[in-house]
Design an enzyme around this catalytic site. Sequence first.
Site, mmCIF file in Angstrom:
data_model
loop_
_atom_site.group_PDB
_atom_site.id
_atom_site.type_symbol
_atom_site.label_atom_id
_atom_site.label_comp_id
_atom_site.label_asym_id
_atom_site.label_seq_id
_atom_site.Cartn_x
_atom_site.Cartn_y
_atom_site.Cartn_z
ATOM 1 N N ASP A 2 34.197 11.939 0.263
ATOM 2 C CA ASP A 2 32.921 11.078 -0.047
ATOM 3 C C ASP A 2 31.625 11.989 0.471
ATOM 4 O O ASP A 2 32.021 13.037 1.289
ATOM 5 C CB ASP A 2 32.953 9.716 0.699
ATOM 6 C CG ASP A 2 31.785 8.651 -0.110
ATOM 7 O OD1 ASP A 2 31.025 9.233 -0.637
ATOM 8 O OD2 ASP A 2 31.990 7.686 0.335
HETATM 9 C C1 BGC Z 1 29.552 6.494 -1.769
HETATM 10 C C2 BGC Z 1 30.520 7.125 -2.943
HETATM 11 C C3 BGC Z 1 29.892 7.872 -4.119
HETATM 12 C C4 BGC Z 1 28.881 8.961 -3.460
HETATM 13 C C5 BGC Z 1 28.446 9.993 -4.310
HETATM 14 C C6 BGC Z 1 28.639 7.995 -1.510
HETATM 15 O O1 BGC Z 1 27.591 7.408 -0.614
HETATM 16 O O2 BGC Z 1 30.047 6.199 -0.762
HETATM 17 O O3 BGC Z 1 31.124 6.034 -3.320
HETATM 18 O O4 BGC Z 1 30.569 8.204 -5.128
HETATM 19 O O5 BGC Z 1 28.047 8.687 -2.693
HETATM 20 O O6 BGC Z 1 27.260 9.254 -4.966
#
Ligand code: BGC
Length: 867
Positions: free
Chosen positions: A287
Amino acid sequence: MLNLIFLLTLLTAVLAGPFDDKDAYKVSPPYYPAPEIGRVPTDLRWRAALKVAQDLVANMTLIEKVNMTTGTGWEMGACVGNTGTVERLGIKSLCLQDGPLGIRFADLITTFPAGITIASTFSRQLVNERGAAMGRENRRKGVDITLSPVVGPLGRHANGGRIWEGFSADPYLAGKLAAEAVTGIQGQNVMAVVKHIVGNEQEHFRQLGEWQGFGFKDLKQPLSSNIDDRTLNEAYLWPFADAVRANVGSVMCSYQQINGSQGCQNAHILNGKLKEEMGFQGFVMSDWLAQRSGVASTLAGLDMSMPGDGLVWADGVPLMGYELTKSVLNGTVQEKRVDDMVTRILTPIIYLSITPGNPNFSSWTNDTTSWKYYGAKAGGNVTVNRHIDVRDEYTTKAALDGANAALVLLKNVKSALPLKNIGKVNIFGIGSATGPLGAVCGENMQCSDGALIEGWGSGSVYPTDYQSPFAAIKERAEQDNITVGGTTESWGNLTKVHQLSSEGDASIVFVLSDSGESTGIVDGNIGDRNNLTLWHNGDNVVKAVAEHNPNTIVVVTTVGPVNLEKWINNPNVTAVLLTGPAGDFGGRAAANILFGDIAPSGKLPFTIAKNDTDYIPLTTEVPKDGLPQDYFTEGTLLDYKRFDANKVTPRFEFGYGLSYSNITLDNLEARYAFPNIPEFLPPPLPPVNPRKPRNNFVPRANETGFPDDIHPLHKYVYPYLNDTSDIFNSNGTQYPYPDGFSTTQKNDTNVNGGAVGGNPALWLSALYVVHSVSNYGPYDTGVVTQLYIAFPQDNDGLKTAPRQLRGFERSELKVGEQKGILYNVQWRDLAVWDVELQSWRVQRGEYHVYVGHSSRDFVLTTSFTLT
Ligand code: BGC
């Protein structure tokens, strides 16, 4: 040996009673090395893709390989994640883009119903079509990898901020729907990413810096989700296995800790469960900034670092990138691990026939031309937004069909719905009209001053053409010459509400509840909801309307369970509809159902309690030591299972939803798919020793500097070393390898593994359950039927919830039509996770089969005994 010690500790803890020994859950056992791709037998398509990938990797230099594993840094490319390129071999940058209900940060796209919304259709087909439609729009915008679907959070907490992104707290439902989403998306040559593995159930304390920034200064580590072994397997990991089985290309690891070890460096989960037991053949991406260590994460199974920046946003200092280059050169990380990372990235790209390199939009600006490398303010003035409208009839239909089928009818007395013989109707509530800022109400949709289209955070998109409930109802009402009035007044003495509500033949109140990701705070809610009450004084608006109008109809749009107790039994509230955030067509769908153009067929994908305390509370306090521990003491008893086990009567149970029509179920029969359903899994095939093309390049430090033609951009993440002098400069100390570390691939296969999705025997049909369903009218309608199974309860150590969903089907039935329904119950669906065995097991004993309209409303039952 260490595994054994861990197991013994775990066993002692389990035998002592769950969570008696809390410390036992603060450890996650080691699992090394990271299982290499190609070690399980796969189908031809995977094998062919693997071969192509391996040949490519054999021809890549260390720098080229590292470049594929690491993002180029935040805002250093069109998408939220952009990988480095390998120009020499024609490998372009991969575009990774959110998200779960459409294309984030893009124009001219569809806002699809949210995960929890489409889940309430209980329809594999609609989820598949939505996936295909999303895949299609992503492909046209040039997105290669869509960060969708979500099965973590699963939905442990009614007020978890992101539960609307995923499907349901029932692992069976979430798993089946995730598999359909993956299949739909990937059928369009776009890779799906199932996220976030695992235990990311609340926003509170998911990340350290973020939550310190919210004022929790004493926080020292992200929250640890402490989950017992059985619950991990039977609940939280369960839907991930479905996605892997559906050939998902990538899995995203989560921000918080799992049993005391950071999600993206948890070897037990990534190496042991995902790659070994589930036989996952794709790659694990972090993530965004969830990677918290370099080498440790690499060894624990992380294959790609996103967005490339490491510990801090947008500073260009990676944890992989040139650091990974260094760690190979100094021998800490074996190059074969990097080979595996890159092979795991390339194989699904080839498997899905993805042609990267074509994003035609920018996540960072709406301007047509701008910087190519926005974060570095470099590479301008190029066309970054081609403003391509990617919607078409198919994608529009998928979104609308989903929204229509998602509405759940909770109450309908005095034949209130569908609306009939109405001359005038008044509409109330903030939820009825687009908010003052318009449908796009801020970055990441962090707002809630109008009708709820979606939640906020990375899972949101910018709606292109949104029609509010008020507008949709007005449009529809004109056909029947019905006058429509109303007000969105919600506070103060509600003068207009009082005045208008006595005027119409019916009053419709649109209320809502919102939540999101903890990247944003809305009305004091830091992602997670502070409570389960309706927003914007919704309860009082409903009550005010119901004071004057004996035909008050309430439409609730909500990200999750809400408390309806203040008015649900009010006799003047004649009908109640509920939906999750339904995207572009939420208003239209509500109008369709209210007027009876389409009959409601949705079912609740969660339980609505009478008391908020019936739900599992969030962990919102930082303890003295600064290390919040979240013990999942309820085990597998999530949502309806908890209410059933605790004998608590909810207001509306999981699976509940009324119909405009009279539906009957008959002729139940359960038949074994084969005689003697076995108790244990048969041993899987032994590991394949994949052919390994010889690597043509031996990495040398002096070849890893910046090439002359590259002028480093500010804050851009590169695989090159500025200075090679510190590569070997470890002061004579050896890297502290984790306990149980090894570089030798195991020469046996775990009994639970052996194929993509795990031991193939898990997925064999075990039981066929059939029955008929008839629609006696007066409406053509979608009909959802559900199958629950009660497992034997004789073995104390293997007790289960009173009943578990093990089949569901949505059919379209015309008036007078009858259909046969078949549920294919797989071996895994009858199995429990035996902690002692460390494997699945179908207990001997008596099973009860229930078929009906909800998790409590059963019409047909039968039983069978396994001996
Ligand atoms: C989120 C993810 C997301 C990523 C990219 C993170 O803050 O938890 O689900 O895909 O950001 O935007």
